[in-house]
Every structure is written in structure tokens, then in C-alpha cells.
Design a protein around this motif. Structure first.
Motif, PDB file in Angstrom:
ATOM      1  N   GLY A  97     -19.237  -9.626   6.305  1.00  0.00           N
ATOM      2  CA  GLY A  97     -19.613  -8.722   5.229  1.00  0.00           C
ATOM      3  C   GLY A  97     -19.013  -9.120   3.898  1.00  0.00           C
ATOM      4  N   SER A  98     -19.604  -8.622   2.831  1.00  0.00           N
ATOM      5  CA  SER A  98     -19.109  -8.832   1.478  1.00  0.00           C
ATOM      6  C   SER A  98     -18.886  -7.475   0.840  1.00  0.00           C
ATOM      7  CB  SER A  98     -20.113  -9.647   0.645  1.00  0.00           C
ATOM      8  OG  SER A  98     -19.698  -9.765  -0.693  1.00  0.00           O
ATOM      9  N   LEU A  99     -17.609  -7.082   0.683  1.00  0.00           N
ATOM     10  CA  LEU A  99     -17.294  -5.835   0.004  1.00  0.00           C
ATOM     11  C   LEU A  99     -17.448  -6.056  -1.499  1.00  0.00           C
ATOM     12  CD1 LEU A  99     -14.111  -4.565   1.903  1.00  0.00           C
ATOM     13  CD2 LEU A  99     -16.458  -3.728   2.117  1.00  0.00           C
ATOM     14  N   GLN A 100     -18.305  -5.265  -2.135  1.00  0.00           N
ATOM     15  CA  GLN A 100     -18.606  -5.464  -3.545  1.00  0.00           C
ATOM     16  C   GLN A 100     -18.243  -4.212  -4.339  1.00  0.00           C
ATOM     17  OE1 GLN A 100     -22.354  -7.319  -4.341  1.00  0.00           O
ATOM     18  NE2 GLN A 100     -22.033  -8.878  -2.766  1.00  0.00           N
ATOM     19  N   VAL A 101     -17.259  -4.369  -5.206  1.00  0.00           N
ATOM     20  CA  VAL A 101     -16.813  -3.276  -6.074  1.00  0.00           C
ATOM     21  C   VAL A 101     -17.432  -3.552  -7.439  1.00  0.00           C
ATOM     22  CG1 VAL A 101     -14.838  -1.963  -6.909  1.00  0.00           C
ATOM     23  CG2 VAL A 101     -14.673  -3.213  -4.739  1.00  0.00           C
ATOM     24  N   HIS A 102     -18.542  -2.886  -7.715  1.00  0.00           N
ATOM     25  CA  HIS A 102     -19.362  -3.186  -8.895  1.00  0.00           C
ATOM     26  C   HIS A 102     -19.361  -1.988  -9.834  1.00  0.00           C
ATOM     27  CE1 HIS A 102     -23.587  -4.318 -10.607  1.00  0.00           C
ATOM     28  NE2 HIS A 102     -22.609  -4.611 -11.437  1.00  0.00           N
ATOM     29  N   ASP A 103     -18.818  -2.194 -11.039  1.00  0.00           N
ATOM     30  CA  ASP A 103     -18.753  -1.123 -12.041  1.00  0.00           C
ATOM     31  C   ASP A 103     -18.134   0.146 -11.459  1.00  0.00           C
ATOM     32  OD1 ASP A 103     -19.891  -2.795 -13.916  1.00  0.00           O
ATOM     33  OD2 ASP A 103     -21.928  -2.091 -13.559  1.00  0.00           O
ATOM     34  N   ALA A 104     -17.091  -0.017 -10.681  1.00  0.00           N
ATOM     35  CA  ALA A 104     -16.407   1.111 -10.060  1.00  0.00           C
ATOM     36  C   ALA A 104     -14.942   1.106 -10.487  1.00  0.00           C
ATOM     37  CB  ALA A 104     -16.522   1.049  -8.540  1.00  0.00           C
ATOM     38  N   ASP A 105     -14.312   2.275 -10.410  1.00  0.00           N
ATOM     39  CA  ASP A 105     -12.923   2.443 -10.837  1.00  0.00           C
ATOM     40  C   ASP A 105     -12.126   3.119  -9.726  1.00  0.00           C
ATOM     41  OD1 ASP A 105     -10.792   2.656 -13.031  1.00  0.00           O
ATOM     42  OD2 ASP A 105     -11.017   4.753 -12.430  1.00  0.00           O
ATOM     43  N   ASN A 106     -10.867   2.691  -9.581  1.00  0.00           N
ATOM     44  CA  ASN A 106      -9.926   3.385  -8.701  1.00  0.00           C
ATOM     45  C   ASN A 106     -10.255   3.154  -7.222  1.00  0.00           C
ATOM     46  OD1 ASN A 106      -7.672   4.995  -8.157  1.00  0.00           O
ATOM     47  ND2 ASN A 106      -8.913   6.860  -8.040  1.00  0.00           N
ATOM     48  N   VAL A 107      -9.998   1.927  -6.776  1.00  0.00           N
ATOM     49  CA  VAL A 107     -10.334   1.514  -5.407  1.00  0.00           C
ATOM     50  C   VAL A 107      -9.123   0.855  -4.769  1.00  0.00           C
ATOM     51  CG1 VAL A 107     -11.762  -0.051  -4.024  1.00  0.00           C
ATOM     52  CG2 VAL A 107     -12.794   1.236  -5.919  1.00  0.00           C
ATOM     53  N   ILE A 108      -8.897   1.175  -3.489  1.00  0.00           N
ATOM     54  CA  ILE A 108      -7.824   0.559  -2.707  1.00  0.00           C
ATOM     55  C   ILE A 108      -8.424  -0.041  -1.440  1.00  0.00           C
ATOM     56  CG2 ILE A 108      -5.736   1.004  -1.352  1.00  0.00           C
ATOM     57  CD1 ILE A 108      -5.056   3.242  -3.335  1.00  0.00           C
ATOM     58  N   ILE A 109      -8.065  -1.302  -1.155  1.00  0.00           N
ATOM     59  CA  ILE A 109      -8.468  -1.977   0.087  1.00  0.00           C
ATOM     60  C   ILE A 109      -7.203  -2.546   0.710  1.00  0.00           C
ATOM     61  CG2 ILE A 109      -9.881  -3.784   1.121  1.00  0.00           C
ATOM     62  CD1 ILE A 109     -11.686  -3.625  -1.401  1.00  0.00           C
ATOM     63  N   ARG A 110      -6.872  -2.099   1.944  1.00  0.00           N
ATOM     64  CA  ARG A 110      -5.593  -2.474   2.537  1.00  0.00           C
ATOM     65  C   ARG A 110      -5.703  -2.723   4.043  1.00  0.00           C
ATOM     66  NH1 ARG A 110      -0.788   1.416   1.540  1.00  0.00           N
ATOM     67  NH2 ARG A 110       0.416  -0.517   1.697  1.00  0.00           N
ATOM     68  N   ASN A 111      -4.820  -3.570   4.521  1.00  0.00           N
ATOM     69  CA  ASN A 111      -4.593  -3.762   5.958  1.00  0.00           C
ATOM     70  C   ASN A 111      -5.881  -4.108   6.704  1.00  0.00           C
ATOM     71  OD1 ASN A 111      -2.712  -3.834   8.133  1.00  0.00           O
ATOM     72  ND2 ASN A 111      -3.580  -1.918   8.903  1.00  0.00           N
ATOM     73  N   LEU A 112      -6.644  -5.029   6.151  1.00  0.00           N
ATOM     74  CA  LEU A 112      -7.944  -5.364   6.716  1.00  0.00           C
ATOM     75  C   LEU A 112      -8.132  -6.873   6.713  1.00  0.00           C
ATOM     76  CD1 LEU A 112     -10.731  -4.325   7.731  1.00  0.00           C
ATOM     77  CD2 LEU A 112     -11.451  -4.308   5.318  1.00  0.00           C
ATOM     78  N   GLU A 113      -8.622  -7.408   7.826  1.00  0.00           N
ATOM     79  CA  GLU A 113      -9.006  -8.815   7.883  1.00  0.00           C
ATOM     80  C   GLU A 113     -10.486  -8.935   7.550  1.00  0.00           C
ATOM     81  OE1 GLU A 113      -9.318 -12.664  10.898  1.00  0.00           O
ATOM     82  OE2 GLU A 113      -8.238 -10.860  11.561  1.00  0.00           O
TER      83      GLU A 113
ATOM     84  N   ARG B  25       6.539 -13.927   6.537  1.00  0.00           N
ATOM     85  CA  ARG B  25       6.699 -12.926   7.594  1.00  0.00           C
ATOM     86  C   ARG B  25       5.971 -11.619   7.318  1.00  0.00           C
ATOM     87  NH1 ARG B  25      10.293 -16.514   7.461  1.00  0.00           N
ATOM     88  NH2 ARG B  25      11.556 -17.137   9.245  1.00  0.00           N
ATOM     89  N   GLY B  26       5.609 -11.376   6.052  1.00  0.00           N
ATOM     90  CA  GLY B  26       5.088 -10.058   5.737  1.00  0.00           C
ATOM     91  C   GLY B  26       3.696  -9.978   5.156  1.00  0.00           C
ATOM     92  N   ALA B  27       3.096 -11.116   4.769  1.00  0.00           N
ATOM     93  CA  ALA B  27       1.801 -11.058   4.119  1.00  0.00           C
ATOM     94  C   ALA B  27       0.665 -11.032   5.144  1.00  0.00           C
ATOM     95  CB  ALA B  27       1.613 -12.249   3.174  1.00  0.00           C
ATOM     96  N   GLY B  28      -0.414 -10.356   4.783  1.00  0.00           N
ATOM     97  CA  GLY B  28      -1.600 -10.336   5.618  1.00  0.00           C
ATOM     98  C   GLY B  28      -1.821  -9.024   6.330  1.00  0.00           C
ATOM     99  N   ALA B  29      -3.007  -8.892   6.897  1.00  0.00           N
ATOM    100  CA  ALA B  29      -3.382  -7.672   7.608  1.00  0.00           C
ATOM    101  C   ALA B  29      -2.475  -7.452   8.819  1.00  0.00           C
ATOM    102  CB  ALA B  29      -4.829  -7.765   8.047  1.00  0.00           C
ATOM    103  N   GLY B  30      -2.225  -6.179   9.121  1.00  0.00           N
ATOM    104  CA  GLY B  30      -1.423  -5.816  10.279  1.00  0.00           C
ATOM    105  C   GLY B  30       0.064  -5.882  10.062  1.00  0.00           C
ATOM    106  N   ARG B  31       0.487  -6.076   8.798  1.00  0.00           N
ATOM    107  CA  ARG B  31       1.916  -6.226   8.521  1.00  0.00           C
ATOM    108  C   ARG B  31       2.413  -5.216   7.494  1.00  0.00           C
ATOM    109  NH1 ARG B  31       2.830 -12.811   8.246  1.00  0.00           N
ATOM    110  NH2 ARG B  31       2.613 -13.190  10.501  1.00  0.00           N
TER     111      ARG B  31
END
Length: 436
Positions: A172-188, A428-434
Motif C-alpha cells: 500500500g501507499s499511504l498518501q497524506v495529501h493537503d491534510a494537517d495533523n497526522v501521526i503514523i507510528r509503529n508500523l511496517e 537497538r531502538g529504531a523501527g516498528a515494534g520498538r
């Protein structure tokens, strides 16, 4: 397997995802991060009101999704209604409304076939003209069918989080287009695979293949926090694709592109891996509407086995600190890490680079019409280096020397550690699941 058994299997998978422990052994179940907001000093996305995503969502707009259909419903066409979307397990964007897997043959229409396309536009017979005619029209129609499935629009006031340590969005391609205030976390996010690349005969002198999908694409987006994501081509690397018209038949675009006057972005504790062009900030030398925008903070990220664009910057004020760069020993196609382009203002501090012996410190920075780079505290294979001085000393003369004055000093950021300490922590700490 019966329908009842399939349903039971799905339910057990969901329960397992909800119960996945944190990456820190012995600390019990992972905490709920879905209503977390960006800390007040955490980079550009923390300024001018900060970034809260969907933290204000009411209970009716908190969703746990396990398939593409559920994810599409929760995204609500990219609406601005505050919402929290929790992804459990693996979601494959290349599926139909019933959950059946789709492949490139399912999208092909109007007589499109790869062999026919290659025969029609072979430069030895078609020349250097832009592709046109029946096979190009069929390619466009086929590409549109795939885009309807894999492009997922993310609206304002949205938080998307992965549950536990195994949440994946595939294809998939998550597309944040002309949008404000978005958080994307802990996801591969993996394998945003384009079934129908476009041949561009006049690109780069020899021609090249253009692909359509970034794992995440920010266009005209503001106040976005991307944290603890892992983005890669996992499963189908471009290196395994054949050569067509003398060029690698690319199937993936960027891992994260930030373009079209996007602004106030923080990318933290994320891993970008096994890819060619990882991150583009600013999409064109003539996009003067980007002036004063593209303010981006990148900190505590890992760029592992990335060929180029980590990132490449035009126009933007980019704070690049405490990141870890790893180039594998068997690499044969590494080009550069930090790209300095038109009117860019990159403030780079305390980043660590680990490479094999045949790669020089002079290879780490590349300039195209750039003028300035502030770089300090860099480590190259454990040794301190002055990236600016090295770039200017080894400049071939095709580009002007860079100056250290980028015209700004970062004011909003957390503690800047030494490059050595940061590399240890990022590994040790970067990436999803950490997420801690």
C-alpha cells in the motif's frame, strides 16, 4: 477450511496481535500509544501548534482493522474527522473487497501485456519519443486499476498505529495529501510495488523507468509525525528485477517522499532499508512554491542498505541529527547519502556512517546546484570527519563549493547526543515494534 474455522483463525490472530509484548523483554504488554501526541520540543512538527493526530477522537472513531476493507472504511475517504486507526497483523493492499489476493495480471486491462509494451517502445525501433499509442493507453488504464486499490488517502486529524510488534501494511501507499495533523507510528510498510512502470526515454540521458508508489507520500501535508516505522522493499527488491532497455526495471519509488510544499514534519526513530531512492524532500528545482516550506526534522533514524536520497533536499530547512547510516560490505551500487540541491538548507549534526572500505567519506554528500551544508560531529567508520571540508576538497569542479552558512539554526529539538551514542541507541531502538 470451513468459513467458521477461517473466522476463528482470524479472531485468534487479532487476539495475538493485541497481546504482543513490547520489544523490551520482561516489561509486559505494550502500552497503548494510540492517543500519544508529539512532545512540545520534538522538531519542526512540534512548532506552530504541534501535532496531536487523532488524539481527540471519540470512541466511535477508534478502529481496529485487520484487512484492507476495514482500513478503507476507517480512513473514511480521507475525511478530517478525528480518528484513531489501529492496525493488527498484516494488511495486504492488493486485495479485492472480499479479501481475495490480487496480482498484476488482475489489474491488466485493454490488452496490456509487458512483452507487447516492451516491443512497442524498444528505443532501437521506437526511438526517443515519449511512449504513445495502444500499449501506453493500456498501461495507463491498468495502472489506474491498481491505484484504486493501493493508494490509501489519509485525512487530517488522523492517527495510524500498529498494534504490538507485528503490524504490517503490505503493497500500500499511504498518501497524506493537503491534510494537517497526522501521526503514523509503529508500523511496517513494505513493497509498494508498481505493476506498470512507465518508460521515460529521455531521463538521465539513457532513459529510465518511472514508478508510481511511495510507501508514504506527503503532498501539501502539514504537522505530520512519523515515528518508529519500518519501510522497505521486503520480499521483492528491485535488485532482483530484470534489465529492460538497458536499465533496471524498477518497481518501487520512494520509501518516504515529502513534496508539494509539505511543512512542519518530524520523522523519528524509524528504519529505512533495502531500497534505492529512500527519501525525497522537495520534488523539483523549479518548484519555487516550496520556498519557506519543507521544514523537516529527521532524528534517530536508520538508513540501512539505501543507495541514495537519505535524504535528497530541495528548498527545505532540514534538521538531520543523530541518524545512523549503514552501507553493507557487499554493496555495488551505493551512490550517496545526503543530497544537497537547489536552495536547500540542511543542518546536519552528529550522524554516524558505517561503510565498507571502498567507499570514501567524499561519497557521503552529493550536490546538485546546492550552495550550503552545515555539518558537524559526523563519524565515518568510527572516525570524526568534516563532511563539508571533504566535499569541497573533492569537488570535481562541476559543482560550486558549499558554505557552512545555511541561514538558520534549529531551535526545536530534543537532546543531541554524540554520533557514537546515537548510533548505539538507534541500532537497538529504531523501527516498528520498538516503541518504549
Amino acid at each position: 477450511m470451513s468459513r467458521r474455522a477461517c473466522g476463528l483463525t482470524a479472531a485468534l490472530a487479532l487476539l495475538a496481535a493485541l497481546a504482543v509484548p513490547s520489544a523490551q523483554a520482561g516489561t509486559g504488554p505494550a502500552r497503548d500509544i494510540s492517543r500519544d501526541t508529539l512532545a512540545a520540543d520534538d522538531g519542526w512538527a512540534a512548532t506552530d501548534g504541534g501535532t496531536t493526530g487523532g488524539a481527540a477522537a471519540d470512541d466511535a472513531h477508534v478502529f481496529t482493522v485487520t484487512d484492507r476493507a476495514g482500513l478503507v472504511r476507517a480512513l473514511d475517504g480521507g475525511s478530517a474527522t478525528p480518528k484513531i486507526i489501529k492496525i493488527a497483523g498484516t494488511i495486504d493492499a492488493n486485495t479485492d473487497d472480499r479479501g481475495r489476493s490480487l496480482d498484476c495480471a488482475d489489474y491488466a486491462t485493454d490488452g496490456y501485456r509487458t512483452d507487447r509494451y516492451l516491443a512497442a517502445y524498444d528505443p532501437r525501433t521506437f526511438g526517443s519519443a515519449k511512449p504513445s499509442g495502444p500499449q501506453e493507453e493500456a498501461r495507463k488504464a491498468s495502472a489506474s486499476r491498481q491505484a484504486e486499490r493501493v493508494e490509501l488517502n489519509v485525512g487530517s486529524n488522523t492517527t495510524i498505529v500498529g498494534l504490538g510488534g507485528s503490524a504490517v501494511l503490505k503493497g500500500g501507499s499511504l498518501q497524506v495529501h493537503d491534510a494537517d495533523n497526522v501521526i503514523i507510528r509503529n508500523l511496517e510498510l513494505r513493497d509498494a510495488y508498481d505493476c506498470f512502470p512507465l518508460w521515460q526515454p529521455n531521463t538521465g540521458g539513457l532513459g529510465d523507468w518511472k514508478t508510481a508508489y511511495d510507501n508514504i507520500w506527503l503532498r501539501g501535508a502539514t504537522h505530520v509525525w512519523i515515528d518508529h516505522v519500518t519501510a522497505s522493499d521486503k520480499g521483492r527488491p528491485d535488485a532482483d528485477e530484470p534489465t529492460r532497455f538497458g536499465r533496471n526495471y524498477l518497481r518501487h519509488d520512494g520509501l518516504l517522499d515529502i513534496t508539494n510544499a509539505s511543512d512542519l514534519i518530524t520523522v523519528s526513530w524509524s528504519r529505512f532499508a533495502d531500497h534505492d531512492k529512500a527519501m525525497l524532500i522537495g520534488n523539483g528545482d523549479t518548484a519555487t512554491g516550496d520556498r519557506g516550506k519543507l521544514r523537516v526534522t529527521l532524528h534517530h533514524n536508520e538508513f540501512d542498505s539505501v543507495v541514495q536520497r537519505a535524504p535528497r533536499v530541495r528548498f527545505g530547512q532540514v534538521h538531520l541529527y543523530n541518524n545512523r547510516y549503514v552501507v553493507p560490505g557487499d554493496v555495488h551500487d551505493y551512490r550517496y547519502s545526503i543530497g544537497v540541491s537547489t536552495e536547500s538548507a540542511v543542518y546536519a549534526e552528529n550522524n554516524s556512517f558505517t561503510t565498507p572500505g571502498h567507499i570514501e567519506a567524499a561519497d557521503l554528500v552529493k550536490s546538485w546546484n546546492g550552495s550550503a551544508l552545515h555539518a558537524k560531529g559526523s563519524l565515518f567508520n568510527g572516525y570524526p570527519v568534516d563532511l563539508l571540508a571533504i566535499n569541497n576538497a573533492y569537488n570535481s569542479g562541476s559543482e560550486r563549493d558549499l558554505t557552512a552558512d545555511v541561514g538558520w539554526v534549529p531551535a526545536s529539538h530534543g537532546r543531541v547526543d554524540s554520533a557514537e551514542r546515537a548510533a548505539h541507541d538507534v541500532e537497538r531502538g529504531a523501527g516498528a515494534g520498538r516503541v518504549r
